[in-house]
Design an enzyme around this catalytic site. Structure first.
Site, PDB file in Angstrom:
ATOM      1  CG  ASP A 103      -2.098  -2.923  -2.036  1.00 23.25           C
ATOM      2  OD1 ASP A 103      -1.396  -3.535  -2.720  1.00 23.25           O
ATOM      3  OD2 ASP A 103      -3.373  -3.397  -2.020  1.00 23.25           O
ATOM      4  CG  HIS A 141      -4.424   5.795  -7.879  1.00 22.49           C
ATOM      5  ND1 HIS A 141      -5.700   5.439  -7.358  1.00 22.49           N
ATOM      6  CD2 HIS A 141      -4.622   6.714  -8.875  1.00 22.49           C
ATOM      7  CE1 HIS A 141      -6.530   5.594  -8.254  1.00 22.49           C
ATOM      8  NE2 HIS A 141      -6.030   6.701  -9.338  1.00 22.49           N
ATOM      9  CG  ASP A 256     -13.138 -13.837  -4.033  1.00 24.53           C
ATOM     10  OD1 ASP A 256     -13.426 -13.467  -2.968  1.00 24.53           O
ATOM     11  OD2 ASP A 256     -11.824 -13.869  -4.347  1.00 24.53           O
TER      12      ASP A 256
HETATM   13  P1  OAD Z   1     -13.415   0.357  -4.776  1.00 23.78           P
HETATM   14  O1  OAD Z   1     -13.237   0.169  -3.206  1.00 23.78           O
HETATM   15  O2  OAD Z   1     -14.207   1.595  -5.210  1.00 23.78           O
HETATM   16  O3  OAD Z   1     -14.053  -1.000  -5.311  1.00 23.78           O
HETATM   17  C1  OAD Z   1     -13.584  -2.311  -5.448  1.00 23.78           C
HETATM   18  C2  OAD Z   1     -14.516  -3.228  -6.028  1.00 23.78           C
HETATM   19  O4  OAD Z   1     -13.982  -4.376  -5.679  1.00 23.78           O
HETATM   20  C3  OAD Z   1     -16.113  -3.203  -5.464  1.00 23.78           C
HETATM   21  O5  OAD Z   1     -16.741  -3.028  -6.501  1.00 23.78           O
HETATM   22  C4  OAD Z   1     -16.125  -4.635  -4.869  1.00 23.78           C
HETATM   23  O6  OAD Z   1     -17.260  -5.197  -5.321  1.00 23.78           O
HETATM   24  C5  OAD Z   1     -15.148  -5.533  -5.506  1.00 23.78           C
HETATM   25  N1  OAD Z   1     -14.613  -6.519  -4.741  1.00 23.78           N
HETATM   26  C6  OAD Z   1     -14.404  -6.795  -3.401  1.00 23.78           C
HETATM   27  N2  OAD Z   1     -13.773  -7.584  -2.947  1.00 23.78           N
HETATM   28  C7  OAD Z   1     -13.815  -8.649  -4.037  1.00 23.78           C
HETATM   29  C8  OAD Z   1     -13.284  -9.604  -4.385  1.00 23.78           C
HETATM   30  N3  OAD Z   1     -12.695 -10.829  -3.493  1.00 23.78           N
HETATM   31  N4  OAD Z   1     -13.158 -10.222  -5.724  1.00 23.78           N
HETATM   32  C9  OAD Z   1     -13.794  -9.540  -6.744  1.00 23.78           C
HETATM   33  N5  OAD Z   1     -14.250  -8.100  -6.568  1.00 23.78           N
HETATM   34  C10 OAD Z   1     -14.291  -7.571  -5.313  1.00 23.78           C
HETATM   35  O7  OAD Z   1     -11.861   0.472  -5.346  1.00 23.78           O
HETATM   36  P2  OAD Z   1     -11.374   1.079  -6.578  1.00 23.78           P
HETATM   37  O8  OAD Z   1     -12.104   0.728  -7.529  1.00 23.78           O
HETATM   38  O9  OAD Z   1      -9.718   0.564  -6.321  1.00 23.78           O
HETATM   39  O10 OAD Z   1      -8.225   6.417  -5.134  1.00 23.78           O
HETATM   40  O11 OAD Z   1     -11.377   2.444  -6.206  1.00 23.78           O
HETATM   41  C11 OAD Z   1     -10.641   3.413  -7.044  1.00 23.78           C
HETATM   42  C12 OAD Z   1      -9.878   4.632  -6.308  1.00 23.78           C
HETATM   43  O12 OAD Z   1     -10.870   5.077  -5.478  1.00 23.78           O
HETATM   44  C13 OAD Z   1      -8.890   4.253  -5.386  1.00 23.78           C
HETATM   45  O13 OAD Z   1      -7.409   3.954  -5.826  1.00 23.78           O
HETATM   46  C14 OAD Z   1      -8.731   5.466  -4.367  1.00 23.78           C
HETATM   47  C15 OAD Z   1     -10.562   5.562  -4.142  1.00 23.78           C
HETATM   48  O14 OAD Z   1     -10.651   6.757  -3.714  1.00 23.78           O
HETATM   49  C16 OAD Z   1      -7.201   7.055  -4.362  1.00 23.78           C
HETATM   50  O15 OAD Z   1      -6.908   6.985  -3.173  1.00 23.78           O
HETATM   51  C17 OAD Z   1      -6.721   8.457  -5.312  1.00 23.78           C
END
Ligand code: OAD
Length: 271
Positions: A103, A141, A256
C-alpha cells in the site's frame, strides 16, 4: 512488563528490525487479507496467480480491477503505528522496516517523518511520497500503486492504468506494446532474489526482530522471525490474534498496533 522488556531490548540492540503485514494498515482503513472481512473471503486467491497473469492477462486484469477498487479506492493515510516506525528508522533506532504490504504507507510515513511531518498539498497530489524510495524500507511484495511493463520495465502509477482496464483495455499495455503487470509479487511468483536475501540477512543479523500486524502464515513471513530467533534475537510479535510463530517469540503483545507502538516509543524514548 513485556513492553518494557521489549523497549529495553531495543535500547540495547545494535540492529533492530521491524517486519510488518496488513494489520499495521488496518487502522488506516486498508482491508487485511485474512480474518473478518478479509480480502481473500471476497476474492478467490487463485484468480491472482502469476500463472493466470501469464496465461490469461485479459481475464487477470478484469478481476484485478475489482480487487484494486476494493483495496485502494480510498486515499489512505499512514496511522500512528506507521509514524512510530518511520521515526524509529529516521532516528536509527531501527535498521530497517521490512514490509509485506503493497500500500506504500510506510514510504508515505517515512517521507513525512523526514520532512518534519509536513506534506504540502502539491506533493500529496503527485503521490511523490508514496513512490519515494527510502533506504530503510524494504517492500518485499512490491507496491500495488504502481504497474510495470513486462517488456520494457517502465513503471507508472496504477490509477490511470486501472481506469483504462475498467474502460475495456484488457490487458492494458505500455506505449512499447508490452503488457502492464501490477508491480507486486503475485502468488506463484518468486520474490526478487536480492530482496529476499537482504530480508534474510537482516533477520539473521538482528538483535531485536519485531513482527507487527502479520498472520505470519505465508513465506517468507513464517520463516523470518524463526531465523531471527534461532540466531539469538529477541523476537516480539504485535498482533490482534495468535500466530503460528508465537512459540518462538520472547514477547507477544496481542493488541492494536496503534496502541502498542506509541507506548513502545514512549518507553524507548525515555530510557
Ligand atoms: P493477513 O491479513 O494474513 O494478517 C493480518 C494480521 O493482522 C491478522 O493476523 C490480524 O489479526 C492482524 N491485525 C488486524 N488488524 C490489526 C490491528 N489493528 N492491530 C494489530 N493486528 C491487527 O496479512 P499479512 O500477514 O500481511 O501477499 O498477509 C501476508 C501476505 O498474504 C500478504 O502480503 C499478501 C497475502 O496474500 C501477497 O499478496 C503476495
Amino acid at each position: 512488563t513485556d513492553l518494557e522488556h521489549l523497549a529495553s531490548s531495543i535500547d540495547d540492540a545494535e540492529t533492530a528490525v521491524a517486519f510488518t503485514g496488513a494489520g499495521i494498515s488496518a487502522p488506516s482503513g486498508v482491508p487485511t487479507f485474512r480474518g473478518d472481512d478479509g480480502v481473500w473471503d471476497a476474492f478467490d486467491e487463485g484468480q491472482f496467480t502469476y500463472g493466470r497473469f501469464q496465461r490469461d492477462p485479459a481475464g487477470f486484469w478484469a478481476d484485478r480491477v475489482d480487487l484494486y477498487r476494493t483495496m485502494f479506492d480510498e486515499e489512505y493515510e499512514p496511522n500512528a503505528a506507521h509514524g512510530v516506525l518511520a521515526e524509529f528508522a529516521r532516528d536509527d533506532v531501527l535498521e530497517s522496516v521490512l514490509t509485506q504490504n503493497t500500500d506504500g504507507l510506510h514510504a508515505k510515513a517515512a517521507t513525512r517523518a523526514s520532512s518534519g511531518g509536513e506534506t504540502g498539498e502539491a506533493e500529496r497530489e503527485t503521490d511523490a511520497d508514496e513512490f519515494a524510495t527510502h533506504e530503510s524500507i524494504l517492500e518485499l511484495h512490491g507496491n500495488a500503486r504502481r504497474v510495470r511493463c513486462t517488456d520494457c520495465g517502465t513503471r507508472v502509477g496504477s490509477d490511470p492504468i486501472v481506469e483504462r482496464a475498467e474502460d475495456g483495455e484488457l490487458p492494458p499495455r505500455c506505449e512499447c506494446g508490452g503488457i502492464y503487470k501490477p508491480d507486486v509479487v503475485l502468488f506463484g511468483e518468486q520474490l526478487p532474489k536480492t530482496v529476499l536475501q537482504r530480508a534474510r540477512s537482516l533477520a539473521r543479523e538482528s538483535d531485536v526482530f519485531l513482527a507487527i500486524g502479520s498472520s505470519l502464515v505465508v513465506e517468507p513471513a513464517a520463516s523470518l522471525p524463526r531465523i531471527a530467533a534461532s540466531n539469538g534475537a529477541t523476537v516480539g510479535i504485535v498482533n490482534l490474534e495468535s500466530t503460528p510463530v508465537d512459540s518462538v517469540a520472547d514477547v507477544c503483545l496481542r493488541d492494536d498496533v496503534t496502541t502498542v507502538l506509541p507506548r513502545l516509543q514512549e518507553l524507548v524514548d525515555s530510557s
